[in-house]
Design a protein around this motif. Structure first.
Motif, PDB file in Angstrom:
ATOM      1  N   UNK A 438       0.830  -1.205   0.000  1.00  0.00           N
ATOM      2  CA  UNK A 438       0.000   0.000   0.000  1.00  0.00           C
ATOM      3  C   UNK A 438       0.866   1.258   0.000  1.00  0.00           C
ATOM      4  N   UNK A 439       0.532   2.192  -0.901  1.00  0.00           N
ATOM      5  CA  UNK A 439       1.256   3.452  -0.996  1.00  0.00           C
ATOM      6  C   UNK A 439       0.351   4.616  -0.592  1.00  0.00           C
ATOM      7  N   UNK A 440       0.971   5.604  -0.001  1.00  0.00           N
ATOM      8  CA  UNK A 440       0.319   6.878   0.265  1.00  0.00           C
ATOM      9  C   UNK A 440       1.291   7.954  -0.178  1.00  0.00           C
ATOM     10  N   UNK A 441       0.959   8.619  -1.287  1.00  0.00           N
ATOM     11  CA  UNK A 441       1.912   9.557  -1.862  1.00  0.00           C
ATOM     12  C   UNK A 441       3.114   8.816  -2.398  1.00  0.00           C
ATOM     13  N   UNK A 442       4.282   9.191  -1.944  1.00  0.00           N
ATOM     14  CA  UNK A 442       5.516   8.548  -2.390  1.00  0.00           C
ATOM     15  C   UNK A 442       6.089   7.615  -1.326  1.00  0.00           C
ATOM     16  N   UNK A 443       5.218   7.120  -0.454  1.00  0.00           N
ATOM     17  CA  UNK A 443       5.679   6.235   0.618  1.00  0.00           C
ATOM     18  C   UNK A 443       4.842   4.954   0.683  1.00  0.00           C
ATOM     19  N   UNK A 444       5.501   3.887   1.081  1.00  0.00           N
ATOM     20  CA  UNK A 444       4.795   2.667   1.461  1.00  0.00           C
ATOM     21  C   UNK A 444       4.391   2.799   2.926  1.00  0.00           C
ATOM     22  N   UNK A 445       3.145   2.447   3.229  1.00  0.00           N
ATOM     23  CA  UNK A 445       2.686   2.481   4.618  1.00  0.00           C
ATOM     24  C   UNK A 445       1.997   1.154   4.933  1.00  0.00           C
ATOM     25  N   UNK A 446       2.378   0.559   6.054  1.00  0.00           N
ATOM     26  CA  UNK A 446       1.800  -0.735   6.426  1.00  0.00           C
ATOM     27  C   UNK A 446       2.038  -0.996   7.912  1.00  0.00           C
ATOM     28  N   UNK A 447       1.336  -1.991   8.432  1.00  0.00           N
ATOM     29  CA  UNK A 447       1.522  -2.446   9.801  1.00  0.00           C
ATOM     30  C   UNK A 447       2.042  -3.878   9.773  1.00  0.00           C
ATOM     31  N   UNK A 448       2.871  -4.206  10.754  1.00  0.00           N
ATOM     32  CA  UNK A 448       3.393  -5.564  10.829  1.00  0.00           C
ATOM     33  C   UNK A 448       3.704  -5.929  12.269  1.00  0.00           C
ATOM     34  N   UNK A 449       3.552  -7.206  12.584  1.00  0.00           N
ATOM     35  CA  UNK A 449       3.975  -7.729  13.886  1.00  0.00           C
ATOM     36  C   UNK A 449       5.364  -8.358  13.802  1.00  0.00           C
ATOM     37  N   UNK A 450       5.945  -8.302  12.620  1.00  0.00           N
ATOM     38  CA  UNK A 450       7.259  -8.904  12.416  1.00  0.00           C
ATOM     39  C   UNK A 450       8.365  -7.874  12.627  1.00  0.00           C
ATOM     40  N   UNK A 451       9.494  -8.359  13.115  1.00  0.00           N
ATOM     41  CA  UNK A 451      10.709  -7.565  13.165  1.00  0.00           C
ATOM     42  C   UNK A 451      11.668  -8.083  12.099  1.00  0.00           C
ATOM     43  N   UNK A 452      12.788  -7.402  11.910  1.00  0.00           N
ATOM     44  CA  UNK A 452      13.754  -7.817  10.905  1.00  0.00           C
ATOM     45  C   UNK A 452      14.133  -6.645  10.022  1.00  0.00           C
ATOM     46  N   UNK A 453      14.446  -6.936   8.767  1.00  0.00           N
ATOM     47  CA  UNK A 453      14.832  -5.909   7.806  1.00  0.00           C
ATOM     48  C   UNK A 453      13.731  -5.730   6.766  1.00  0.00           C
ATOM     49  N   UNK A 454      13.481  -4.468   6.403  1.00  0.00           N
ATOM     50  CA  UNK A 454      12.436  -4.127   5.448  1.00  0.00           C
ATOM     51  C   UNK A 454      13.045  -3.300   4.316  1.00  0.00           C
ATOM     52  N   UNK A 455      12.757  -3.700   3.097  1.00  0.00           N
ATOM     53  CA  UNK A 455      13.328  -2.979   1.964  1.00  0.00           C
ATOM     54  C   UNK A 455      12.401  -3.112   0.759  1.00  0.00           C
ATOM     55  N   UNK A 456      12.535  -2.170  -0.174  1.00  0.00           N
ATOM     56  CA  UNK A 456      11.726  -2.171  -1.380  1.00  0.00           C
ATOM     57  C   UNK A 456      12.294  -3.165  -2.387  1.00  0.00           C
ATOM     58  N   UNK A 457      11.411  -3.934  -2.982  1.00  0.00           N
ATOM     59  CA  UNK A 457      11.817  -4.913  -3.980  1.00  0.00           C
ATOM     60  C   UNK A 457      10.823  -4.874  -5.134  1.00  0.00           C
ATOM     61  N   UNK A 458      11.178  -5.530  -6.227  1.00  0.00           N
ATOM     62  CA  UNK A 458      10.325  -5.570  -7.405  1.00  0.00           C
ATOM     63  C   UNK A 458       9.955  -7.012  -7.722  1.00  0.00           C
TER      64      UNK A 458
END
Length: 544
Positions: A438-458
């Motif tokens: 989900x995007x809002x403007x030029x950002x991804x916005x989301x909720x998660x219960x997971x920890x770790x590393x988050x990055x943009x992928x295609x």
């Protein structure tokens, strides 16, 4: 007609203090009752809200309504209960039958009407009172392995209808052959202080068939006990959970946990009783028999915390008693002598991490347009996290903590003009999963219960579709190697047609008997879409 349940309520009408008197315990299967799962045992999804009844290791065993009533809900999901029926009875209870392979013919016809109307295999349909009346011992379906099930069985629940409160079905008198006491696999001592989950393994030795003696504990301060235990019934090799945990201090009950009922709001609280760090390391569930969080729940029977205070020169005798529902018991005797504390404890030290999260207040992180919002009481206690945003990767690191609430994350989009980008989550074991799109403007916005590393992928790859050779059914394998499958549709001779989906085998299928087409040659189109919108279509002409 005999009633299945008669509830005698105490003065405060609490279900916890009520006594269930059974006039006639009518089982949902007409085979000997053997369990592969107990009520209240710890699962990855939370406390187990029913019992798992073995069905001879196969699908297709008749499942019957335990009493008269009406079908109040039918759900079909790809995870969880799979195919499930909820029957509301006139005595104030609802029975639940889950992981079915199929329903009876009448129910199948009705539910397929709604599936075709919604063009969806997945459905959650509620019925009005007496809209779909069921008699006692009616065959409502057949045992299966649908949903989050990894072997044929029946997940069976009884709930108090008004509160939607799961109650241990064994309280209703179902006969389970059980003369085997619980097994203790380990005993641990917790030092209660500034360091969370500071623990020490305590040696025990067997003194009789179901009685153990621990090594003498010489120390002072505040302590709690934890155990690793399991239980099983006669003529069954399945390892199940323990029903009752009790701490007795100098012949007085200090703390007790008993799984007679719990609310769905309490289902995830297993992580507050379990040592999550130990589980991450050993994949074994260590249960803390004390209440360090001040929880008030249906399954904690004690007002005391279970934390034992030991002063110098004290001499305290502790009994730890583990019981199953048939009242088979295992006991561990512990002697504590109050002396100067010279014991060595293990604990997970993450004080070198860059962020201290005080659990009583909200926490916010902002760097280079990346944002993290952690609401208060997200974790079990105050904790340290290593949070950073570097090289377009957001890191939220601590492998030994569990998030009870969704963490709000915002990450700037770097790949321009691509609808196929998403946020991937790399967990502590290196597993890559879809986190958000989900995007809002030029950002991804989301909720998660997971920890770790988050990055943009295609994800530029479309799903895969392959026809399978199956007897008496038309079947296709559907897979997506990147983000996962969002939806699928099957068209037969140009019209949408119902195909079932079994994610565990990546298979969609339709029985030939359910095809409802007289032509010997048909045209089939399968369309599959992944979570970022990539689509794949496969067209086949089949001769029946």
């Amino acid at each position: 007609m005999k009633n299945l349940f008669l509830i005698l309520f105490s003065i405060n009408l609490s279900i916890l203090n009520s006594q269930v008197i059974v006039d006639e315990a009518n089982p949902p299967v007409k085979i000997p009752l053997k369990l592969s799962g107990n009520f209240g045992e710890l699962r990855s999804s939370g406390f187990h809200s029913g019992i798992d009844i073995k069905t001879l290791g196969k699908e297709g065993v008749e499942i019957k309504s335990i009493e008269e009533g009406y079908i109040s809900r039918i759900s079909i999901s790809l995870s969880g209960f799979g195919k499930a029926i909820y029957i509301t009875h006139p005595n104030g209870f609802t029975s639940v039958y889950a992981h079915l392979s199929r329903f009876n013919d009448d129910i199948e016809k009705i539910i397929q009407t709604y599936q075709y109307r919604n063009k969806s295999f997945v459905i959650n349909k509620f019925f009005k009172k007496n809209e779909f009346v069921i008699s006692k011992d009616d065959v409502i379906g057949f045992s299966g392995n649908t949903g989050s099930s990894f072997g044929p069985h029946l997940h069976f629940e009884i709930r108090k209808s008004l509160e939607n409160l799961p109650i241990n079905p064994l309280r209703f008198g179902y006969p389970i052959d059980d003369t085997i006491p619980p097994t203790i696999r380990g005993l641990f001592l917790y030092k209660i202080g500034d360091k969370f989950n500071e623990r020490k393994k305590i040696n025990i030795r067997r003194v009789s068939s179901n009685t153990f003696q621990s090594e003498t504990i010489k120390s002072n301060g505040n302590f709690g006990f934890g155990v690793i235990s399991d239980d099983r019934q006669n003529k069954s090799y399945n390892i199940n959970g323990t029903y009752n945990y009790k701490i007795i201090k100098n012949d007085s009950t200090e703390f007790e946990i008993e799984f007679n009922s719990f609310s769905f709001d309490e289902k995830a609280l297993q992580m507050k009783l379990m040592d999550y760090g130990y589980y991450v390391d050993r994949k074994s569930r260590l249960i803390k028999i004390f209440n360090e969080n001040g929880l008030k729940t249906n399954f904690i029977k004690s007002k005391n915390s279970g934390i034992i205070n030991v002063n110098e020169n004290d001499s305290i005798k502790i009994k730890i008693i583990l019981s199953d529902y048939s009242n088979n018991k295992t006991q561990v005797n512990v002697n504590i002598i109050g002396t100067k504390d010279s014991l060595e404890y293990y604990y997970d030290d993450f004080s070198h991490f860059n962020s201290y999260i005080k659990n009583s207040v909200d926490f916010n992180f902002y760097k280079n347009e990346a944002e993290v919002k952690i609401r208060k009481n997200t974790f079990n206690n105050n904790t340290f996290l290593d949070i950073n945003y570097l090289d377009d990767t957001l890191s939220i690191i601590n492998p030994k903590v569990y998030a009870f609430k969704g963490i709000e994350i915002s990450i700037p989009q770097k790949f321009k003009n691509s609808k196929q980008t998403y946020i991937a989550n790399l967990d502590n074991e290196g597993n890559k999963i879809f986190a958000g799109h989900t995007r809002s403007g030029k950002k991804f916005r989301f909720k998660t219960n997971n920890l770790g590393k988050f990055y943009e992928d295609i994800d530029s790859l479309a799903p895969k579709i392959k026809q399978l050779k199956r007897k008496n059914k038309i079947s296709f394998e559907i897979k997506d190697d990147e983000t996962g499958i969002k939806k699928y549709d099957v068209y037969v001779n140009g019209k949408w047609h119902l195909f079932e989906y079994e994610p565990k085998s990546n298979e969609i299928f339709c029985l030939l008997n359910n095809l409802g087409i007289l032509e010997k040659e048909i045209n089939i189109e399968v369309v599959v879409e992944d979570l970022v919108g990539n689509k794949k279509s496969l067209i086949r002409t089949l001769t029946l």
